[in-house]
Design a protein around this motif. Structure first.
Motif, PDB file in Angstrom:
ATOM      1  N   ALA A  53      48.868  44.002  34.186  1.00  0.00           N
ATOM      2  CA  ALA A  53      48.440  43.859  32.796  1.00  0.00           C
ATOM      3  C   ALA A  53      49.444  42.999  32.035  1.00  0.00           C
ATOM      4  CB  ALA A  53      48.324  45.236  32.142  1.00  0.00           C
ATOM      5  N   GLY A  54      48.935  41.988  31.363  1.00  0.00           N
ATOM      6  CA  GLY A  54      49.798  41.071  30.636  1.00  0.00           C
ATOM      7  C   GLY A  54      50.308  39.915  31.463  1.00  0.00           C
ATOM      8  N   GLN A  55      50.016  39.915  32.766  1.00  0.00           N
ATOM      9  CA  GLN A  55      50.458  38.833  33.652  1.00  0.00           C
ATOM     10  C   GLN A  55      49.230  38.074  34.166  1.00  0.00           C
ATOM     11  OE1 GLN A  55      53.412  40.133  36.604  1.00  0.00           O
ATOM     12  NE2 GLN A  55      53.620  42.047  35.465  1.00  0.00           N
ATOM     13  N   GLY A  56      48.640  37.342  33.269  1.00  0.00           N
ATOM     14  CA  GLY A  56      47.448  36.590  33.631  1.00  0.00           C
ATOM     15  C   GLY A  56      46.155  37.333  33.367  1.00  0.00           C
ATOM     16  N   VAL A  57      46.256  38.571  32.866  1.00  0.00           N
ATOM     17  CA  VAL A  57      45.059  39.346  32.539  1.00  0.00           C
ATOM     18  C   VAL A  57      45.326  40.136  31.259  1.00  0.00           C
ATOM     19  CG1 VAL A  57      45.783  41.269  34.013  1.00  0.00           C
ATOM     20  CG2 VAL A  57      43.392  41.042  33.387  1.00  0.00           C
ATOM     21  N   ALA A  58      44.370  40.082  30.337  1.00  0.00           N
ATOM     22  CA  ALA A  58      44.490  40.835  29.090  1.00  0.00           C
ATOM     23  C   ALA A  58      44.191  42.303  29.346  1.00  0.00           C
ATOM     24  CB  ALA A  58      43.532  40.277  28.044  1.00  0.00           C
ATOM     25  N   TYR A  59      44.912  43.181  28.659  1.00  0.00           N
ATOM     26  CA  TYR A  59      44.735  44.622  28.831  1.00  0.00           C
ATOM     27  C   TYR A  59      44.366  45.240  27.488  1.00  0.00           C
ATOM     28  CZ  TYR A  59      45.939  49.562  29.566  1.00  0.00           C
ATOM     29  OH  TYR A  59      45.918  50.921  29.617  1.00  0.00           O
ATOM     30  N   HIS A  60      43.281  46.009  27.483  1.00  0.00           N
ATOM     31  CA  HIS A  60      42.846  46.709  26.270  1.00  0.00           C
ATOM     32  C   HIS A  60      42.704  48.191  26.573  1.00  0.00           C
ATOM     33  CE1 HIS A  60      41.748  42.998  24.023  1.00  0.00           C
ATOM     34  NE2 HIS A  60      41.488  42.533  25.237  1.00  0.00           N
ATOM     35  N   HIS A  61      43.385  49.017  25.806  1.00  0.00           N
ATOM     36  CA  HIS A  61      43.251  50.460  25.950  1.00  0.00           C
ATOM     37  C   HIS A  61      42.259  50.950  24.898  1.00  0.00           C
ATOM     38  CE1 HIS A  61      45.060  54.733  25.587  1.00  0.00           C
ATOM     39  NE2 HIS A  61      44.095  54.700  26.488  1.00  0.00           N
ATOM     40  N   LEU A  62      41.069  51.377  25.348  1.00  0.00           N
ATOM     41  CA  LEU A  62      40.023  51.851  24.454  1.00  0.00           C
ATOM     42  C   LEU A  62      39.602  53.251  24.889  1.00  0.00           C
ATOM     43  CD1 LEU A  62      37.753  48.651  24.195  1.00  0.00           C
ATOM     44  CD2 LEU A  62      39.566  49.382  22.641  1.00  0.00           C
ATOM     45  N   PRO A  63      40.382  54.282  24.540  1.00  0.00           N
ATOM     46  CA  PRO A  63      40.055  55.637  24.998  1.00  0.00           C
ATOM     47  C   PRO A  63      38.721  56.120  24.446  1.00  0.00           C
ATOM     48  CG  PRO A  63      41.785  55.691  23.336  1.00  0.00           C
ATOM     49  CD  PRO A  63      41.583  54.253  23.683  1.00  0.00           C
ATOM     50  N   ILE A  64      37.851  56.601  25.334  1.00  0.00           N
ATOM     51  CA  ILE A  64      36.548  57.109  24.921  1.00  0.00           C
ATOM     52  C   ILE A  64      36.666  58.533  24.388  1.00  0.00           C
ATOM     53  CG2 ILE A  64      34.260  57.786  25.776  1.00  0.00           C
ATOM     54  CD1 ILE A  64      34.622  54.782  25.458  1.00  0.00           C
ATOM     55  N   ILE A  65      37.509  59.341  24.995  1.00  0.00           N
ATOM     56  CA  ILE A  65      37.737  60.714  24.554  1.00  0.00           C
ATOM     57  C   ILE A  65      39.226  60.922  24.336  1.00  0.00           C
ATOM     58  CG2 ILE A  65      35.669  61.693  25.617  1.00  0.00           C
ATOM     59  CD1 ILE A  65      37.342  62.486  28.026  1.00  0.00           C
ATOM     60  N   ASP A  66      39.566  61.943  23.576  1.00  0.00           N
ATOM     61  CA  ASP A  66      40.974  62.211  23.278  1.00  0.00           C
ATOM     62  C   ASP A  66      41.620  63.143  24.290  1.00  0.00           C
ATOM     63  OD1 ASP A  66      40.860  60.640  20.950  1.00  0.00           O
ATOM     64  OD2 ASP A  66      40.064  62.325  19.792  1.00  0.00           O
ATOM     65  N   THR A  67      40.816  64.016  24.900  1.00  0.00           N
ATOM     66  CA  THR A  67      41.330  64.947  25.906  1.00  0.00           C
ATOM     67  C   THR A  67      40.344  65.007  27.068  1.00  0.00           C
ATOM     68  OG1 THR A  67      40.260  66.822  24.783  1.00  0.00           O
ATOM     69  CG2 THR A  67      42.574  66.390  24.255  1.00  0.00           C
ATOM     70  N   THR A  68      40.863  65.221  28.269  1.00  0.00           N
ATOM     71  CA  THR A  68      40.010  65.311  29.447  1.00  0.00           C
ATOM     72  C   THR A  68      39.471  66.736  29.593  1.00  0.00           C
ATOM     73  OG1 THR A  68      41.901  65.805  30.870  1.00  0.00           O
ATOM     74  CG2 THR A  68      41.292  63.483  30.604  1.00  0.00           C
ATOM     75  N   TRP A  69      38.496  66.889  30.502  1.00  0.00           N
ATOM     76  CA  TRP A  69      37.857  68.194  30.664  1.00  0.00           C
ATOM     77  C   TRP A  69      38.849  69.280  31.044  1.00  0.00           C
ATOM     78  CZ3 TRP A  69      33.506  65.730  34.084  1.00  0.00           C
ATOM     79  CH2 TRP A  69      32.617  65.039  33.245  1.00  0.00           C
ATOM     80  N   GLY A  70      39.864  68.956  31.798  1.00  0.00           N
ATOM     81  CA  GLY A  70      40.832  69.966  32.200  1.00  0.00           C
ATOM     82  C   GLY A  70      41.732  70.435  31.070  1.00  0.00           C
TER      83      GLY A  70
END
Length: 265
Positions: free
Chosen positions: A92-109
């Motif tokens: 990420a950041g080395q020839g490829v753009a990285y976007h963090h777009l979390p769909i949920i705030d917490t996982t099922w566990g």
């Protein structure tokens, strides 16, 4: 309501195209969303949009293979905690753009979930919760796909099953791919989950243990659940495309996606 799931030969031939699954060493659900026919006679474009599981596990060779596919953008749908504790795509950041777009705030566990032994019932509940509560976040990801210089792109979560599965369903649905084909694509995750667990038992025992100890409904990928969700979206909103409009994706964005992601058959 869907009570069974059966795939015809034509659908199977499209879904099982040898170009679809991209074999990597430590990532087991990386696949191409190209080649799916639409209701207007076009098809999704190959080598343009990919879905995947945890790209944070990528080896150097895996990451290089991703870049060799022409990928410009990685969209990470995991939570903040998942990214912090497990890392992200190594290039990420080395020839490829990285976007963090979390769909949920917490996982099922980490939160209360529906208690049931019926995997389909659980998945329908969970996916409905995400669609009702995270529509704006799905819309953010969809709009990003329409931006210049984003494609080719890959989006992923942890297993490439639930958050990734829903975003994939929304993308394919708004482009005009029929529900049966979308559910059949979703069903490919079942074999990917088996590959992941088998690999982890040798190379990442702690990950294998995590899957072994979680409730079975968490790891399920039953296509009947996806069919029910797609049918419910159609019943309540008229179509998947209408749902996507209602969560904030305008027609200009949809037209841009069609230009980038569809081709004549």
């Amino acid at each position: 309501m869907v009570t069974f799931y059966e795939v015809d030969n034509e659908t199977s031939a499209v879904v099982d195209d040898v170009r679809r699954i991209i074999p990597l060493f430590a990532v087991h659900n990386f696949r191409d969303l190209g080649g799916y026919p639409t209701v207007d006679g076009r098809a999704t474009r190959w080598r343009t949009l990919f879905r995947a599981d945890g790209l944070y596990r990528s080896t150097t060779q895996d990451a290089t293979r991703v870049l060799d596919l022409g990928v410009r953008t990685v969209i990470d749908l995991r939570t903040e905690r998942e990214v912090t504790t497990r890392g992200r795509f190594p290039l990420a950041g080395q020839g490829v753009a990285y976007h963090h777009l979390p769909i949920i705030d917490t996982t099922w566990g980490e939160t209360a979930t529906l208690e049931t032994d019926d995997a389909v019932e659980f998945l329908v509940w969970a996916y409905r919760e995400m669609l009702n509560g995270a529509g704006d976040k799905f819309a953010d990801a969809i709009r990003l796909f329409a931006q210049q210089q984003t494609l080719p792109a890959v989006f992923h979560c942890a297993a490439g099953k639930d958050r990734t599965g829903l975003l994939s369903a929304l993308m394919l649905g708004l482009l005009g791919v029929q529900n049966e084909m979308i559910a059949a694509d979703y069903a490919l995750t079942r074999s990917a989950m088996m590959r992941l667990v088998e690999w982890a038992s040798v190379h990442q025992p702690e990950l294998a243990e995590r899957y072994a100890s979680m409730p079975a409904r968490f790891a399920a990928a039953d296509p009947r659940a996806m069919m029910i969700i797609l049918e419910q979206l159609t019943e309540r909103h008229g179509s998947v495309r209408n749902y996507v409009r209602e969560i904030g994706v305008d027609d200009e964005t949809i037209r841009a996606l069609e230009r980038s992601l569809l081709t004549t058959r």
